[in-house]
Scaffold this active site. Structure first.
Site, short mmCIF file in Angstrom:
data_model
loop_
_atom_site.label_atom_id
_atom_site.label_comp_id
_atom_site.label_asym_id
_atom_site.label_seq_id
_atom_site.Cartn_x
_atom_site.Cartn_y
_atom_site.Cartn_z
N LYS A 239 0.83 -1.21 0.00
CA LYS A 239 0.00 0.00 0.00
C LYS A 239 0.87 1.26 0.00
O LYS A 239 0.66 2.18 -0.78
CB LYS A 239 -0.91 0.02 1.24
CG LYS A 239 -1.92 -1.11 1.28
CD LYS A 239 -2.83 -1.01 2.48
CE LYS A 239 -2.10 -1.13 3.80
NZ LYS A 239 -1.46 -2.43 4.04
N THR A 240 1.83 1.28 0.89
CA THR A 240 2.68 2.46 0.96
C THR A 240 3.50 2.59 -0.32
O THR A 240 3.73 3.68 -0.82
CB THR A 240 3.59 2.36 2.20
OG1 THR A 240 2.77 2.19 3.35
CG2 THR A 240 4.43 3.62 2.37
N ASP B 8 -1.91 7.83 3.84
CA ASP B 8 -1.47 6.49 4.26
C ASP B 8 -2.07 6.18 5.63
O ASP B 8 -2.41 7.11 6.37
CB ASP B 8 0.07 6.44 4.33
CG ASP B 8 0.61 5.00 4.26
OD1 ASP B 8 -0.21 4.05 4.19
OD2 ASP B 8 1.84 4.83 4.26
N GLU B 9 -2.22 4.92 5.96
CA GLU B 9 -2.75 4.50 7.27
C GLU B 9 -4.11 5.13 7.55
O GLU B 9 -4.40 5.58 8.66
CB GLU B 9 -1.77 4.87 8.41
CG GLU B 9 -0.34 4.43 8.19
CD GLU B 9 -0.10 2.95 8.50
OE1 GLU B 9 -1.06 2.25 8.88
OE2 GLU B 9 1.05 2.51 8.36
N GLN C 47 -5.57 -3.15 10.81
CA GLN C 47 -4.49 -2.52 11.56
C GLN C 47 -4.94 -1.23 12.25
O GLN C 47 -4.12 -0.37 12.58
CB GLN C 47 -3.32 -2.21 10.62
CG GLN C 47 -2.67 -3.46 10.05
CD GLN C 47 -1.45 -3.13 9.22
OE1 GLN C 47 -0.45 -2.67 9.73
NE2 GLN C 47 -1.54 -3.35 7.93
N ARG D 169 4.99 -7.39 10.97
CA ARG D 169 6.23 -6.62 10.76
C ARG D 169 7.37 -7.51 10.31
O ARG D 169 8.40 -7.05 9.84
CB ARG D 169 6.67 -5.89 12.04
CG ARG D 169 5.73 -4.83 12.62
CD ARG D 169 5.25 -3.86 11.61
NE ARG D 169 3.97 -4.27 11.07
CZ ARG D 169 3.47 -3.83 9.92
NH1 ARG D 169 4.14 -2.97 9.18
NH2 ARG D 169 2.30 -4.24 9.48
P1 ATP Z 1 1.74 -2.08 6.01
O1 ATP Z 1 0.28 -2.47 6.02
O2 ATP Z 1 2.51 -2.84 7.00
O3 ATP Z 1 1.94 -0.60 6.06
P2 ATP Z 1 2.09 -1.95 3.16
O4 ATP Z 1 0.89 -2.54 2.54
O5 ATP Z 1 2.19 -0.48 3.18
O6 ATP Z 1 2.31 -2.59 4.59
P3 ATP Z 1 4.65 -1.81 1.87
O7 ATP Z 1 5.43 -1.39 3.06
O8 ATP Z 1 4.32 -0.82 0.84
O9 ATP Z 1 3.34 -2.55 2.38
O10 ATP Z 1 5.34 -3.05 1.17
C1 ATP Z 1 5.84 -4.14 1.91
C2 ATP Z 1 7.12 -4.65 1.27
O11 ATP Z 1 6.85 -5.29 0.05
C3 ATP Z 1 8.09 -3.54 0.99
O12 ATP Z 1 9.39 -4.00 1.23
C4 ATP Z 1 7.86 -3.28 -0.49
O13 ATP Z 1 8.97 -2.72 -1.11
C5 ATP Z 1 7.57 -4.67 -1.01
N1 ATP Z 1 6.72 -4.70 -2.22
C6 ATP Z 1 5.48 -4.20 -2.34
N2 ATP Z 1 4.99 -4.42 -3.58
C7 ATP Z 1 5.94 -5.06 -4.27
C8 ATP Z 1 6.04 -5.58 -5.61
N3 ATP Z 1 5.06 -5.47 -6.49
N4 ATP Z 1 7.19 -6.20 -5.95
C9 ATP Z 1 8.20 -6.32 -5.08
N5 ATP Z 1 8.16 -5.88 -3.80
C10 ATP Z 1 7.05 -5.25 -3.40
MG MG Z 2 2.38 0.85 4.78
#
Ligand code: ATP
Ligand code: MG
Length: 826
Positions: A40-41, A226-227, A304, A671
């Protein structure tokens, strides 16, 4: 494809289909709702860069908001990397800092000058206290902290003073509402805003000045959040005003106007402070008003949502599609962070929540290591085990900077900090303060330092007015200069304050303090008034710590407060007591009391040496609370203190807020990239002397298939040893005393076979069966029962595994039925 397109298309590489759709989304409301680690981020940062590269928006036309400064810095950094150039002009901020920036320009419209002061929580607490005192309120009952939290809640829900007054049902609420009125007047008079005002005032500004609002709405063509699951009603309204047509104008001819300068809120907001965000037939823009651009992208994960206790409203994300019938909703299901066993553990746990959008995460990263659950005999052993594992993983090449130890409350960091220090491993405590640097711990230690050395003026100055006892800065200055002039110590001066030329009132306050100090010196000299240190005449530092907290009223003040932060402070002081206790046990008193105290203080100073260099290339192990861990990721995660009453926190058990606690556990588990361990201690000294503990119900909710083969053994709690109860928390008196009436015979503890045979994969605690899970107990409403501590009472109802009992002498209590050892009275 033109070169611009190719340049932008680079940003789509390395994204999966739904992620790409989100980045390319043409405009209008967009919700990306997905589980942890699904990118997402990443999508949010790619979209910011994409908007810029495709020329849809300039850097200065984008506002990206999140919740913590660390997260905002991270977002900016990631966008900078993607664009390969400076991100100057881009607004990446926390909600509060974005608002502060707007208000620095616009404050005059609200009757402030641009130089308005921002009050931090201490300032605002002091002001609330003054207002309460001026109102003649009983500050023991209406503690400044508690009242301030209630005022904060009103503000976060955009309730004006008048609304707070209308809503007030009882005396407490009325006192809060009156304090709110006085407090707000004072803030305005002081040209000051507290943290909540930064949000509330900006909302106010936008509502009262459509032209100002239009200016910002035009300036930020795209708003990204975000969040989003953690937004509160004020933040929700802020976003609505920035992006949408204003449904408020339907509230009446005066629109959202009519607020007074001290109200800081929206008249037409319902009691709950939440308005539908979207556009419907009733919410056409006023004539002449530009329609909103509606370019609002929010990303989040309802699983979350962990800030309900700070007025965040999970409905903001759950109802997004109702708010915006035309919103595009994108779900991401692939997790790129964690291996499968870790995900299974997270999925299995969160499936126990009812209030959520079902999600299923998968990963391509392979099954990976199994999750480990470990039971350790006590908190020391737990800390040593964690540190041993940290060393082992470091030996395998995992950098320290890729390891995190997470815990529910800050007080739990102390044991881990000590063990890391002993192993000479670098660590940082994120978003918190190292244990020995915490204000209350420093206060208590400063008392000891000053008792030890009455010439230590720094320690004296720190403690002389803590807790507040009416000894102001001027008086302290006089005492210090008199001591310097006469070559005496502050201790000598306070014994004869008149000689230092203090006024009568000051003399009185100082004399009371001098009496307290004299009593403490008696303890130090071995004459403990209650005889606790009298056996053998040796000093027990733990007793001295306790005496300091009691005699000075320090503990009593915190105990009278309803502020959860003060509860945390008490926990830290209990930890300090436990630390002193260990010192007393391990280093039996040798020599006189002064010598013992000296050694103790030296030991503490060593641990509190905050200046240790942190330039180790492997970095440092990170320690933090689960709340601070949101959004972050580490190769190895240790979740410590997984005991019922610790995590889930006893407060949450008592108030039935288990789902938010479970989401917090979900945040913690997700995490981890590759290694995850969850630990609990069979005995822990958290609130006073060591107590028997039972494993967290969350451990039992983890699917066994995700765990390694020794984990099931660790899920068995030893039956409590009938520990005498002590401590101020109701929970400390339950769950440790044995079986409930429906409990099975105590016994050897459920091993793997036992659990597996019961098919206990996602079994809730209520599934029963395991010897040490709370046995399923069902009390009939109306049944008379007797409890070891609360004596006789009547069962009101069952609430899951909690029984609600109205005790004759203690009022209503929520107890875990399986552990409460209630006896039926026939
Ligand atoms: P959270 O809910 O914990 O905030 P999130 O959904 O924001 O998580 P991110 O932090 O954006 O998730 O991504 C998690 C990990 O996966 C990061 O290391 C990111 O670089 C990697 N990632 C996300 N999408 C891809 C992708 N399409 N290919 C490779 N790596 C990815
Ligand atoms: Mg995130």
């Amino acid at each position: 494809m033109t070169s611009v397109d190719a340049y932008a298309a680079e940003l789509l590489e390395g994204l999966n289909d739904p992620q790409r759709r989100a980045v390319e989304h043409p405009g209008g409301p967009l919700l990306v709702i997905a589980g942890a680690g699904s990118g997402k981020t990443r999508v949010l940062t790619h979209r910011v860069a994409y908007l810029v590269r495709t020329g849809q928006a300039g850097l200065g036309e984008i506002l990206a908001v999140t919740f913590t400064n660390k997260a905002a810095a991270e977002l900016r950094h990631r966008v900078g990397d993607l664009l390969g150039r400076s991100t100057k002009g881009l607004w990446v901020a926390t909600f509060h800092s974005a608002c502060a920036r707007i208000l620095r320009v616009e404050a005059e419209k609200l009757g402030y000058t641009r130089q308005f002061t921002i009050y931090d929580s201490d300032d605002s607490k002091r002001l609330v206290k003054r207002v309460l005192e001026a109102d003649g309120a009983d500050t023991k009952r209406f503690t400044p902290n508690g009242v301030r939290n209630q005022i904060s809640d009103h503000k976060n829900r955009l309730r004006s003073v008048e609304q707070a007054q209308q809503l007030a049902a009882g005396q407490y609420d009325r006192t809060v509402a009156d304090a709110y009125a006085g407090y707000q007047k004072q803030l305005v008079a002081n040209n000051a805003m507290d943290f909540d005002d930064l949000m509330g005032r900006t909302v106010d500004l936008f509502e009262r000045y459509p032209d100002v609002r239009a200016r910002y709405r035009n300036a930020f063509k795209h708003v990204l959040v975000d969040e989003y699951q953690d937004t509160n009603p004020a933040q929700y309204r802020f976003l609505q005003l920035l992006c949408m047509d204003d449904p408020m104008h339907q509230a009446g001819p005066s629109g959202g106007g009519g607020r007074d300068a001290t109200g800081g809120a929206v008249d037409a907001v319902s009691g709950e402070g939440r308005l539908p965000l979207g556009q419907d037939a009733l919410t056409a823009p006023l004539a002449g008003e530009e329609p909103g651009h509606r370019n609002l992208m929010v990303v989040g994960d309802d699983a979350q949502s962990i800030y309900g206790f700070r007025s965040a409203d999970i409905r903001n994300i759950l109802d997004f599609e109702d708010d915006f019938p035309d919103a595009e909703v994108i779900k991401l299901e692939q997790n790129y962070r964690s291996t499968q066993h870790i995900l299974d553990a997270a999925n299995g746990l969160i499936a126990n929540n009812t209030n959520q959008r079902p999600k299923h995460l998968f990963t391509d990263l392979g099954t990976g290591d199994e999750v480990r659950v470990r039971a350790l005999p006590d908190d020391h052993a737990e800390a040593r085990w964690v540190v041993g594992e940290v060393e082992r993983l470091a030996g395998e090449g995992v950098p320290l900077s890729q390891m995190a130890v997470l815990y529910r409350t800050n007080a739990l960091s102390r044991g881990i900090e000590t063990a890391l220090t002993q192993a000479e491993l670098e660590y940082q405590v994120v978003g918190g303060v190292r244990f020995f640097d915490r204000a209350e711990v420093k206060d208590a230690l400063s008392y000891l330092q000053w008792l030890h050395n009455p010439a230590n003026t720094v320690a004296f100055a720190r403690v002389v007015n803590r807790p507040r006892r009416g000894i102001g800065d001027t008086t302290v200055g006089r005492i210090l200069s008199h001591a310097a002039a006469t070559g005496t110590t502050p201790l000598d001066v306070i014994k004869d304050p008149a000689a230092a030329g203090l006024k009568t009132a000051a003399c009185k306050a100082v004399s009371t303090f001098a009496e307290q100090v004299a009593e403490l010196h008696e303890t130090l000299a071995g004459g403990h008034p209650e005889g606790a240190a009298a056996d053998g005449g040796d000093l027990r530092v733990a007793d001295l710590v306790e005496d300091v907290l009691r005699v000075t009223g320090y503990r009593a003040e915190l105990e009278a407060s309803t502020d959860p932060q003060d509860e945390g402070r008490l926990e830290n002081l209990d930890q300090l007591h436990a630390f002193a206790d260990e010192f007393d046990e391990e280093a039996p008193a040798e020599g006189d009391a002064q010598h013992v105290l000296d050694r103790f203080l030296q030991g503490a100073a060593l641990l509190s040496d905050a200046d240790r260099k942190a330039d180790n290339p492997d970095g440092q192990v990170t320690l933090m609370t689960l709340h601070n861990a949101k959004g972050l990721e580490y190769d190895a995660v240790f979740l410590v203190g997984c005991e019922d009453g610790v995590f889930p926190h006893s407060r949450a058990i008592d108030s039935g807020e288990l789902e938010e606690e479970r989401r917090l556990a979900y945040v913690g588990i997700t995490r981890a990239r590759r290694h995850l361990s969850l630990t609990w201690a069979r005995r822990r000294a958290l609130y006073g002397p060591p107590q028997s503990q039972v494993p967290s119900r969350f451990l039992r909710e983890l699917p066994l298939d995700a765990l390694d083969e020794t984990s099931p053994d660790a899920l068995s709690g030893q039956p409590g040893g009938g520990m005498p109860t002590r401590g101020r928390r109701d929970f400390s008196s339950i769950g440790r005393v044995g079986r409930g009436p429906g409990g099975g015979a105590g016994g050897s503890g459920g091993g793997a076979a036992n659990l597996a045979a019961l098919g206990l994969k996602r079994g809730s605690a209520l599934a029963g069966g395991d010897d040490d899970a709370p046995p399923a107990v069902n009390w009939r409403p109306g049944q008379r029962v007797r409890h070891v501590k609360f004596d006789a009472g009547e069962v009101v109802r069952m609430d899951g595994d909690v029984v609600v009992v109205r005790f004759d002498g203690h009022g209503e209590k929520r107890l875990i039925a399986g552990f409460a050892r209630l006896e039926p009275i026939t």
